[in-house]
Design an enzyme around this catalytic site. Structure first.
Site, PDB file in Angstrom:
ATOM      1  CG  ASP B 259      -0.088   0.008   2.523  1.00 25.71           C
ATOM      2  OD1 ASP B 259      -0.422   0.798   3.431  1.00 25.71           O
ATOM      3  OD2 ASP B 259       0.890  -0.769   2.611  1.00 25.71           O
ATOM      4  CD  GLU B 260      -1.006   4.769   3.042  1.00 32.01           C
ATOM      5  OE1 GLU B 260      -1.846   5.662   3.241  1.00 32.01           O
ATOM      6  OE2 GLU B 260      -0.308   4.268   3.949  1.00 32.01           O
TER       7      GLU B 260
END
EC number: 3.2.1.52
Lengths: 392, 461
Positions: B259-260
């Site tokens: 993620d991210e």
């Protein structure tokens, strides 16, 4: 030389000098909390006018002591002259929405001392429960506590709190909030609360304290006689907030009374009628009082030395309220932006930190009337399981 | 331990004869636990397909708890322990009952974050207890991240030596085994998450050249970004690292994060830019991210582990194996995301509406309770791909001082939503049971916070 520690002379003693001891007395609004701390090689001196200042200085001193990687305690050379900006720095705990065991209260007092708070505002009873064991009216807690055996504060408990606080320079201001917020008083004091009506018949539910009966004022006198004796501080908090008029309006006897008194349809006048009598009773008992802002907002005649507690954030912006209160000549306490029970995600301490209590339009005399503020931890969602991490 | 839970806090623990003159009331003397399957599973680990169904018959004189596997017996034991109550005189009572129960969703998890704040073992174990009281069956252990690397690796001891907050803030192999076993005994799977290529700042302290050096123009700026996807050494490291993880953690799944990922650092690095050109990725760094992820997925696959990834991995169109599990966490329009993920044939886990670290004033358990996971456009087949959800307690503002009251009983609302039938939605009824359940958790040593005004009869003074 090899054996000499890098930081200098060992210090073995902190000399504490107090000009006017008063160690056996209770702290008050006028207590002097200023102190001087001098840390020099070979000499550690803490001096204060009163023992209360010595306590604050001791806390500061304890925060200056550090420990290095070798485990040695050290302190930097320093000169400190310190005193509080505001004399009333309080914390409100609510022991009615949830009972808080004694240890939770005492632990809170410890942490208050670490943070130089000096007033414990004990919102001890309210609608949901009445944990205060009254000598004069034992039925109040017998019928009104969540559990009369396990969820009460005995006379001994109360004294424990007061003494524990005193030793930390903390005043205990009890709040017995009336005429609203009193549902738990009803079971133990039949006839005290107003019976609400549905049309012509009593509905079975109750409202605020019944302001039209003499028995009400006899009761209030006796109760506050006891409370005034139990709590040594000069001030009592008398509440006076959020009085819901619906029940009063529904009660035919009250409507008759309103007519007789010429109050018309203005129930604020009835509220004021009660509050004024309450304030007179408490005055005559030799106590000063703090009240929530509604008492001021509703035009009740209060003594000039009344302290108004500003808590509403938005009905008018609280800074405006602070201006109005102080302009009218009363002293003010600020809580509105410091309702710590209203949690939110993130570093909300910053918003609390950035509040400037004197940021309102007014002359210096007005500003002087702001004696401080209180962080409030209302108990709807708080008990011993989450009190400490929510507060600190 | 269930005997303790049911009878432990009673002050009068009389066993044996009833007092003379007592009414001859029906008495329950035994709970028989019968596990039907030939392989009950007592020596093995719980997994996604484990049977948690049970049948409970409470009648005089013997109650019977039947389950296919031991995992169902555990769930039934928890239920039975909740049926037993104490009256004002100290007698323990249970109503005659017939219960046929099984979970609606197979994956019912709690995410704990031990990187933003270290969580001492005691905290994790207490939480596993609480999870069992709420029939949760997956501990999603987000064990490392940017801020600290508390996982003590056997192959790469420098990772925690340099990356943990201090040597006191470490999970040794013994600690990890303890958590896994403690969880197992409660029918809880431990799914570790080693989130890459982003969220890896702490990895760089103990593993030189793992992270991408960021550039300021022509010069390295001194700071580092995500894992460097263009070096062979990266994949050599990951191969060895995940070999260890695959053997340390017995669950069939590993969470790989994903993620991210912030592309700024990659974009600034001339070697990365060169690589992008060579690979024909143009300026689409999502392709580079996918390139990296795909290689990690292959590595982990080769160890016969399944994997769970955060939704970005799917959103950025990495080539995922069909059995990949995608965890949907972004709140904005998550129903739409569930449709996309399941529509593409992937299994999904829902976390988006259940970020319990997002605290707010009041009874927020109601909003968690009111979520209906299958409320997204999709076919029956798609809906079957949503295997469950997780309540997440990210650690930015959480450590042992506030974890338990912040997580419980709010997570209980999620627990019921994931176990019970779709039509169990009445808030007033849930409130009554939740307040009761909270007091129960208190009695059992879990410092769950209050739901609303009131008290628990057996609170400590």
């Amino acid at each position: 030389a090899e054996n000499e520690p890098p930081w200098g002379m060992p210090c073995t003693q902190l000399l504490v000098f107090v000009a006017t001891p008063g160690c056996d007395g209770f702290p008050s609004l006028d207590s002097k909390e200023s102190y001087k701390l001098s840390v020099l090689e070979g000499s550690l001196l803490l001096s204060a006018d009163a023992v209360w200042g010595a306590l604050r200085g001791l806390e500061t001193f304890s925060q200056l002591v550090g420990r290095d990687e070798n485990g040695t305690y050290y302190i930097n050379k320093t000169e400190i002259v310190d005193f509080p900006r505001f004399p009333h720095r309080g914390l409100l705990l609510d022991t009615s929405r949830h009972y808080l065991p004694l240890r939770a209260i005492l632990e809170t007092l410890d942490v208050m001392a670490y943070n130089k708070f000096n007033v414990f505002h004990w919102h001890i009873v309210d609608d949901p429960s009445f944990p205060y064991e009254s000598l004069t009216f034992p039925e109040l807690s017998k019928q009104g506590a969540f559990n009369a055996m396990t969820h009460v504060y005995t006379a001994s408990d109360v004294q424990t709190v007061i003494e524990y606080a005193r030793l930390r320079g903390i005043r205990v201001i009890a709040e017995f909030d009336t005429p609203g917020h009193t549902l738990s008083w009803g079971p133990g004091a039949p006839g005290l609360l107003t019976p609400c009506y549905l049309g012509k018949d009593p509905s079975g539910t109750y409202g605020p304290i019944n302001p039209i009966l003499n028995s009400t004022y006899q009761f209030v006198t006796s109760l506050f006689q006891e409370v005034s004796a139990v709590f040594p501080d000069f001030f009592l908090h008398l509440g006076g907030d959020e009085v819901d008029f619906t029940c009063w309006k529904s009660n035919p006897k009250i409507r008759v009374f309103m007519k007789e008194m010429g109050f018309g349809e203005d129930y604020k006048k009835l509220e004021s009628f009660y509050i004024q009598r309450l304030l007179d009773i408490v005055s005559s008992l030799g106590k000063g009082y703090i009240v929530w802002q509604e008492v001021f907002d509703n035009g009740v005649k209060v003594r000039p030395d009344t302290i108004i507690h500003v808590w509403k954030e938005n009905s008018i912006p609280y800074m405006e309220e602070m201006a109005n209160v102080t302009k009218a000549g009363y002293r003010a306490l600020l809580s509105a932006p410091w309702y710590l029970n209203r949690i939110s995600y993130g570093q909300d301490w910053m918003a609390a930190y950035q509040v400037e209590p004197l940021k309102f339009e007014g002359v210096p005399e007005q500003k002087d009337r702001v004696i401080g503020g209180e962080a409030c931890m209302w108990g709807e969602y708080v008990d011993v399981t989450n009190l400490a991490p929510r507060l600190w | 331990r269930y005997y303790e839970y049911m009878f432990g806090q009673s002050r009068r623990r009389k066993r044996g004869r009833r007092p003379l003159g007592a009414r001859a009331e029906p008495e329950l003397s035994q709970l028989q636990v019968v596990i039907e399957s030939r392989d009950p599973g007592c020596q093995s680990y719980p997994h996604l397909a484990s049977s948690e169904a049970y049948h409970l018959t409470v009648t005089e004189p013997v109650a019977i708890l039947k389950a296919d596997e031991v995992w169902g017996a555990l769930r039934g034991l928890e239920t039975f322990s909740q049926l037993v109550h104490e009256d004002d005189y100290g007698s323990f009572l249970v109503n005659e009952s017939e219960i046929d129960d099984f979970p609606r969703f197979a994956h019912r998890g709690i995410l704990l974050d031990t990187s933003r704040h270290y969580l001492p073992l005691k905290s994790i174990l207490t939480n596993l207890d609480a999870m069992a009281f709420n029939k949760f069956n997956v501990l999603h252990w987000h064990i490392v991240d940017d801020q600290s690397f508390p996982y003590q690796s056997i192959y790469f001891p420098e990772l925690s030596d340099k990356g943990a907050y201090s040597y006191n803030h470490i999970y040794t192999p013994t600690d990890v085994h303890l958590v896994i076993e403690y969880a197992r005994l409660r029918g809880i799977r431990v799914v570790p998450e080693f989130d890459t290529p982003g969220h890896t700042q702490s990895w760089g302290k103990g593993q030189k050249d793992l992270l991408t050096p960021c550039y300021n123009g022509e010069q390295p700026s001194g700071s580092f970004g995500p894992v460097n996807p263009i070096l062979n050494t990266t994949y050599d490291f990951m191969t060895k690292f995940f070999k260890e993880i695959s053997s340390v953690f017995p669950d069939a799944y590993i969470h790989l994060g994903g993620d991210e990922v912030n592309f700024d650092c990659w974009k600034s690095n001339p070697e990365v830019k060169e690589f992008m050109k060579q690979q024909g990725f143009g300026i689409d760094y999502a392709k580079l991210e996918s390139y990296y992820i795909q290689k990690i997925l292959d590595i982990v696959s080769s160890y016969n582990k399944g994997y769970i990834v955060w939704q970005e991995v799917f959103d950025n169109k990495a080539q995922l194996k069909p059995d990949t599990v995608v965890q949907v966490w972004m709140e904005n329009n998550y129903a739409h995301e569930l449709s996309s993920v399941t529509g593409a044939g992937f299994t999904a886990i829902l976390a988006a509406p259940w970020y319990l670290d997002y605290i707010s004033y009041g009874q927020d358990w109601k909003k968690y309770y009111s979520i209906e996971p299958l409320d997204f456009p999709g076919s029956e087949k798609q809906k079957k791909l949503l295997i469950g959800g997780e309540a997440c307690l990210w650690g930015e503002f959480v450590d042992a001082t506030n974890l338990t009251p912040r997580l419980w009983p709010r997570a209980s609302a999620v627990g019921e939503r994931l176990w019970s039938s779709r039509n169990v939605t009445n808030l007033q009824d849930a409130y009554k049971r939740l307040t009761n359940h909270r007091c129960r958790m208190l009695r059992r040593g879990v410092a769950a916070e209050p739901v609303f005004v009131g008290y628990c009869p057996h609170e400590a003074r």
